[in-house]
Each structure stands twice: as structure tokens, then as C-alpha cells.
Design a protein around this motif. Sequence first.
Motif, PDB file in Angstrom:
ATOM      1  N   ALA A 149       1.700   6.353  -7.076  1.00  0.00           N
ATOM      2  CA  ALA A 149       0.530   7.135  -7.487  1.00  0.00           C
ATOM      3  C   ALA A 149       0.745   8.626  -7.242  1.00  0.00           C
ATOM      4  CB  ALA A 149      -0.710   6.656  -6.748  1.00  0.00           C
ATOM      5  N   THR A 150       1.383   8.958  -6.131  1.00  0.00           N
ATOM      6  CA  THR A 150       1.659  10.359  -5.826  1.00  0.00           C
ATOM      7  C   THR A 150       2.614  10.952  -6.853  1.00  0.00           C
ATOM      8  OG1 THR A 150       1.273   9.935  -3.480  1.00  0.00           O
ATOM      9  CG2 THR A 150       2.485  11.937  -4.045  1.00  0.00           C
ATOM     10  N   CYS A 151       3.630  10.204  -7.232  1.00  0.00           N
ATOM     11  CA  CYS A 151       4.574  10.684  -8.256  1.00  0.00           C
ATOM     12  C   CYS A 151       3.869  10.905  -9.596  1.00  0.00           C
ATOM     13  CB  CYS A 151       5.729   9.702  -8.421  1.00  0.00           C
ATOM     14  SG  CYS A 151       6.846   9.656  -7.016  1.00  0.00           S
ATOM     15  N   ILE A 152       2.987   9.994  -9.962  1.00  0.00           N
ATOM     16  CA  ILE A 152       2.240  10.136 -11.223  1.00  0.00           C
ATOM     17  C   ILE A 152       1.331  11.355 -11.154  1.00  0.00           C
ATOM     18  CG2 ILE A 152       0.435   9.083 -12.654  1.00  0.00           C
ATOM     19  CD1 ILE A 152       1.772   6.364 -12.011  1.00  0.00           C
ATOM     20  N   ALA A 153       0.647  11.549 -10.030  1.00  0.00           N
ATOM     21  CA  ALA A 153      -0.248  12.698  -9.889  1.00  0.00           C
ATOM     22  C   ALA A 153       0.520  14.011  -9.925  1.00  0.00           C
ATOM     23  CB  ALA A 153      -1.037  12.576  -8.583  1.00  0.00           C
ATOM     24  N   ILE A 154       1.666  14.057  -9.266  1.00  0.00           N
ATOM     25  CA  ILE A 154       2.482  15.278  -9.290  1.00  0.00           C
ATOM     26  C   ILE A 154       2.976  15.551 -10.701  1.00  0.00           C
ATOM     27  CG2 ILE A 154       4.685  16.264  -8.526  1.00  0.00           C
ATOM     28  CD1 ILE A 154       4.134  14.911  -5.793  1.00  0.00           C
ATOM     29  N   LEU A 178      -7.863  15.359 -10.723  1.00  0.00           N
ATOM     30  CA  LEU A 178      -8.625  14.116 -10.587  1.00  0.00           C
ATOM     31  C   LEU A 178      -7.705  12.926 -10.311  1.00  0.00           C
ATOM     32  CD1 LEU A 178     -11.468  14.369 -13.240  1.00  0.00           C
ATOM     33  CD2 LEU A 178     -11.709  14.206 -10.761  1.00  0.00           C
ATOM     34  N   LEU A 179      -6.465  12.998 -10.803  1.00  0.00           N
ATOM     35  CA  LEU A 179      -5.505  11.928 -10.506  1.00  0.00           C
ATOM     36  C   LEU A 179      -5.007  12.005  -9.065  1.00  0.00           C
ATOM     37  CD1 LEU A 179      -3.376  11.776 -13.780  1.00  0.00           C
ATOM     38  CD2 LEU A 179      -5.196  10.247 -13.052  1.00  0.00           C
ATOM     39  N   VAL A 180      -5.082  13.180  -8.468  1.00  0.00           N
ATOM     40  CA  VAL A 180      -4.688  13.333  -7.064  1.00  0.00           C
ATOM     41  C   VAL A 180      -5.758  12.763  -6.141  1.00  0.00           C
ATOM     42  CG1 VAL A 180      -4.195  15.037  -5.245  1.00  0.00           C
ATOM     43  CG2 VAL A 180      -3.275  15.377  -7.541  1.00  0.00           C
ATOM     44  N   ALA A 239       0.832  -1.208   0.000  1.00  0.00           N
ATOM     45  CA  ALA A 239       0.000   0.000   0.000  1.00  0.00           C
ATOM     46  C   ALA A 239       0.866   1.258   0.000  1.00  0.00           C
ATOM     47  CB  ALA A 239      -0.931  -0.004   1.207  1.00  0.00           C
ATOM     48  N   ALA A 240       1.898   1.266   0.819  1.00  0.00           N
ATOM     49  CA  ALA A 240       2.772   2.439   0.885  1.00  0.00           C
ATOM     50  C   ALA A 240       3.537   2.637  -0.424  1.00  0.00           C
ATOM     51  CB  ALA A 240       3.746   2.297   2.051  1.00  0.00           C
ATOM     52  N   GLY A 241       4.008   1.541  -1.015  1.00  0.00           N
ATOM     53  CA  GLY A 241       4.732   1.643  -2.278  1.00  0.00           C
ATOM     54  C   GLY A 241       3.852   2.135  -3.415  1.00  0.00           C
TER      55      GLY A 241
END
Length: 149
Positions: free
Chosen positions: A104-109, A130-132, A97-99
Motif C-alpha cells: 500500500a505504501t508503494c502504491i501511495a508513493i 487520500l491514498l496515503v 499486515a506488514a506485507g
Amino acid sequence: MTTPKQGPRNRTPLAMMYIGAGLTVIAALFPFIDQSTTTVLADHIKASYPAYQPGAIDTAVAAYLAVLSAIGVMGLLGWLGTIWAVRAGMRWAPWLAAGLLAIATCIAIAALTVQDTSGDVGLAPLLGWLLVLPCVPGLAAVALWRRAV
């Protein structure tokens, strides 16, 4: 053979994961709905590249739809895999989950900040935000995990 212990205290992170999966589906489907209704993505491309002809704008929209679809499918698979790991009582589920949250955070940023060749942000900001959105319940699930386990 022993069954993994499934305590009632695991429900909050798991509920957050189901919410995150739902938000991922919404974020993945919205660009397709947008294409037929508000045309936020096409308008953003048109504003960034005023010299583009309608065919070039359609091609760019199709490329973004393909990329956003792939991100949505991978995100949903990540949620479903993590939900399965939690429900199966896998000890490595918190690490998964953490990984996946970090990815996902990197993709959203990146979706919010990467500039296109026009100098403007490549993806329409609404779609980037919306990705965030699915990252929020992901963060809540990871943060609440310590209390729940």
C-alpha cells in the motif's frame, strides 16, 4: 480442538485496521463524489493537457476512476483479510499486515510521484494523498503489534 487465544491486548491493532478499512472506503469513493462536485481530477487533467477536448478529459477521468476503484477494492479486501486473520488468531497475521502495508505504501508513493507524459504528476495530488491516508492506521497497527501480542 482448541480455540485461538483472543486477548484484550489485541484490540488496538484491530481497531486501527477497522479505521484503515473505513479510510480506504472513503479514499475509494471520493473520486466518484469529486466527479460530481469539485472536479479536482478533471481540473488536474485539464491543467496538465490544455489541448484536450472535453471528451478526452472524460475518458482520462474514467480511466483514473477505474484504476482508483481497483486499488480501493484490493485495499478493502486486504484490510478485511487481515482483520479476519487477526480475529481468527492466525500466527501469520502480523506478516500479512506488514506485507500489505509495504504494498500500500508503494502504491501511495507511486500515486504521489509518478509523472504523466505532460511532465506533471499523473494523479491529482489530493487524490494521491487520500491514498496515503489508510496507510497511517496500517502503520500504527503494525507498529503497535509488538506491544499488543
